[in-house]
Write an enzyme that holds these catalytic residues in place. Structure first.
Site, PDB file in Angstrom:
ATOM      1  N   SER A  42      -0.803  -2.884  -7.955  1.00  0.00           N
ATOM      2  CA  SER A  42      -1.920  -2.798  -8.517  1.00  0.00           C
ATOM      3  C   SER A  42      -1.703  -3.723  -9.747  1.00  0.00           C
ATOM      4  O   SER A  42      -0.572  -4.074 -10.140  1.00  0.00           O
ATOM      5  CB  SER A  42      -2.230  -1.276  -8.892  1.00  0.00           C
ATOM      6  N   LYS A  43      -2.822  -3.950 -10.464  1.00  0.00           N
ATOM      7  CA  LYS A  43      -2.880  -4.842 -11.651  1.00  0.00           C
ATOM      8  C   LYS A  43      -1.823  -4.117 -12.799  1.00  0.00           C
ATOM      9  O   LYS A  43      -1.365  -4.838 -13.551  1.00  0.00           O
ATOM     10  CB  LYS A  43      -4.013  -4.837 -12.612  1.00  0.00           C
ATOM     11  N   ARG A  44      -1.846  -2.637 -12.613  1.00  0.00           N
ATOM     12  CA  ARG A  44      -0.815  -2.127 -13.685  1.00  0.00           C
ATOM     13  C   ARG A  44       0.618  -2.479 -13.358  1.00  0.00           C
ATOM     14  O   ARG A  44       1.373  -2.774 -14.420  1.00  0.00           O
ATOM     15  CB  ARG A  44      -1.104  -0.732 -13.456  1.00  0.00           C
TER      16      ARG A  44
END
Ligand code: GLU
Length: 488
Positions: A258-260
């Site tokens: 994910s972007k995180r």
């Protein structure tokens, strides 16, 4: 004709709600490869029936990113085929027609339950620890005429699927094998929402059938939806497509990508300086192999040997180091004119003018640098001193390469280069060797001091090649100008 014998028609069916995740991109890649390998059709269907989450910009970016990856669809937005429209929001009349068939055959019913009631049912189920949760089928037996009268009076309803209460629904997944679900665990899912839009499940089945989909290749997260779809095909009396659920892509440290945890969208990787060829190659090899140990492959080479059978059912981890290595390999093989354009744009963006340099010169710089670049974005950064005099000198390199005696070294290099009538890599190399011999200085010390003066950094391609390109006058004046800075 069973689905597996039909002409291959596959689809990528994104919902334009956010960015194109690399997992989605890989699904698109496998669909595209399979269509091309089987001389079939790859179509793009936009699943935009969730009007609350619909995002115009996401749609625009999605089409741009798919095109950037080179996954041009045969049918879809901007290139209509025979089975359009390709936007689900433009197919509402089709869903209205098809849902009527299920209402008529008794496979679907109107449900008037309010959101509050559904919440109460859920809460009660949770409290009692019920095994079977979900909708309690409250409206399942309301007679059709009664329901239609209530609707005519203005009551709002959804339409639900009458899922068989007993029995087992199974299907053969091309990658996962035979999978079975007990019907009693399946909900009477909503097919048409209050806003008259279809749900994903209903629209997906209707469209896959009417648009002639032979194989459904999609992410593993849809596997639990498949028995519902199989039951819908059965209720319609339609032959289901072949199902093929693709393994999940995990982040390097586990969990979902994910972007995180860093870059996760196609756009992120483009901005970081990855080539589309790299991303397609890398994502294709996440869960598939060509049957031999090749890794760096062109799109055509992968298509030539692509089969669904070689997709691995196990989840795969995203190895960013490998992606970077692979990008370097693809940059080495990339079209030099393309690299030159990218480099020039990047230089202009940092206000380094290139217009006074010839195309040959620019291409020569690319040739010299491309084998050292891991990212496209490295090119303009590495190339700056070929187009302008360095304004700063790398601090670490200064401590290492400049100090007592450096000025004398620089002067002697200038003296050795000045008489050269032909200023090319081999004459420059000879001059350096001769100087090292006559002065007793190490070649490495000579090179280190003047490389920094001319380029501003301590690493890069061969010094003779750099000097040849930068040119005699520039080399000499850059060394001269740097001399006062060389000694404390
Ligand atoms: N619209 C779904 C998605 O966003 C498509 C799932 C499918 O391929 O059936 O992933």
């Amino acid at each position: 004709m069973s689905a597996s014998n039909r002409p291959v028609r596959v689809r990528f069916a994104p919902s334009p709600t956010g960015y194109l995740h690399v997992g989605g991109a890989r699904t698109a890649i496998y669909n595209y490869f399979f269509a091309k390998a089987m001389k079939g059709t790859f179509y793009l269907r936009i699943e935009d029936t969730d009007r609350k989450r619909y995002n115009e910009e996401a749609l625009h970016d999605l089409l741009r990113d798919l095109r950037w990856l080179g996954l041009q669809w045969d049918e879809g937005p901007d290139c209509e085929g025979d089975v359009g429209p390709y936007f689900q929001s433009e197919r509402l009349d089709i869903y209205a027609r098809e849902i009527k068939k299920l209402l008529d055959s008794g496979n679907a019913y109107y449900c008037f339950c309010t959101e509050e009631r559904l919440q109460e049912v859920r809460a009660a189920q949770e409290k009692s620890g019920a095994v079977v949760t979900g909708y309690d089928r409250h409206c399942r037996n309301i007679p059709r005429e009664e329901a239609e009268e209530r609707i005519a009076r203005g009551e709002k309803a959804v339409i639900r699927f009458k899922v068989p209460e007993t029995g087992i629904t199974g299907f053969d997944d091309l990658i996962r094998g035979h999978i079975e679900y007990q019907n009693e665990l399946l909900d009477d899912l909503v097919l048409i929402k209050r806003d008259q839009y279809p749900t994903y499940h209903f629209a997906s089945v209707v469209d896959d059938h009417l648009m002639g989909t032979s194989h459904v290749l999609r992410g593993d997260e849809w596997i639990s939806s498949t028995p519902k779809h199989v039951l819908l095909y059965k209720a319609f009396g339609w032959e289901p497509p072949v199902f093929c659920h693709l393994p999940v892509i995990l982040a390097a440290g586990g969990g979902k990508l994910s972007k995180r945890k860093g870059a996760a969208s196609v756009g992120d990787f483009r901005d970081l300086g990855f080539l589309p060829e790299t991303l397609v190659n890398f994502l294709a090899l996440l869960g598939w192999n060509p049957g031999d140990d090749r890794e760096v492959m062109t799109i055509q080479e992968m298509i030539d040997v692509f089969t669904l059978e070689r997709i691995n059912p196990k989840a795969v981890a995203f190895d960013e180091k490998k992606l970077q290595w692979m990008n370097g390999q693809h940059i080495h093989q990339a079209d030099e004119k393309f690299l030159a354009d990218y480099m020039v744009k990047g230089l202009e963006a940092i206000e380094i003018k290139t217009s006074s340099f010839s195309e040959d010169y620019i291409l020569a710089v690319v040739k010299l640098l491309k084998n050292r670049a891991h990212f496209l974005t490295d090119l303009p950064i590495m190339a700056s001193y070929f187009f302008t005099t360095p304004k700063t000198f790398d601090e670490k390199a200064k401590t290492k390469n400049w100090g007592a005696g450096s000025r004398a070294i620089a002067q002697s290099v200038r003296k050795a280069l000045e008489p050269l009538t032909e200023f090319n890599a081999s004459s420059i190399e000879q001059a350096f060797h001769a100087l090292a011999e006559s002065s007793g200085l190490r070649l490495g010390d000579l090179v280190g001091a003047v490389r920094l003066a001319v380029s501003g950094v301590s690493a890069g391609p061969g010094l003779w090649e750099i000097f040849e390109l930068v040119g005699k006058q520039n080399v000499l004046s850059r060394i001269l100008d740097a001399e006062p800075l060389m000694e404390p």
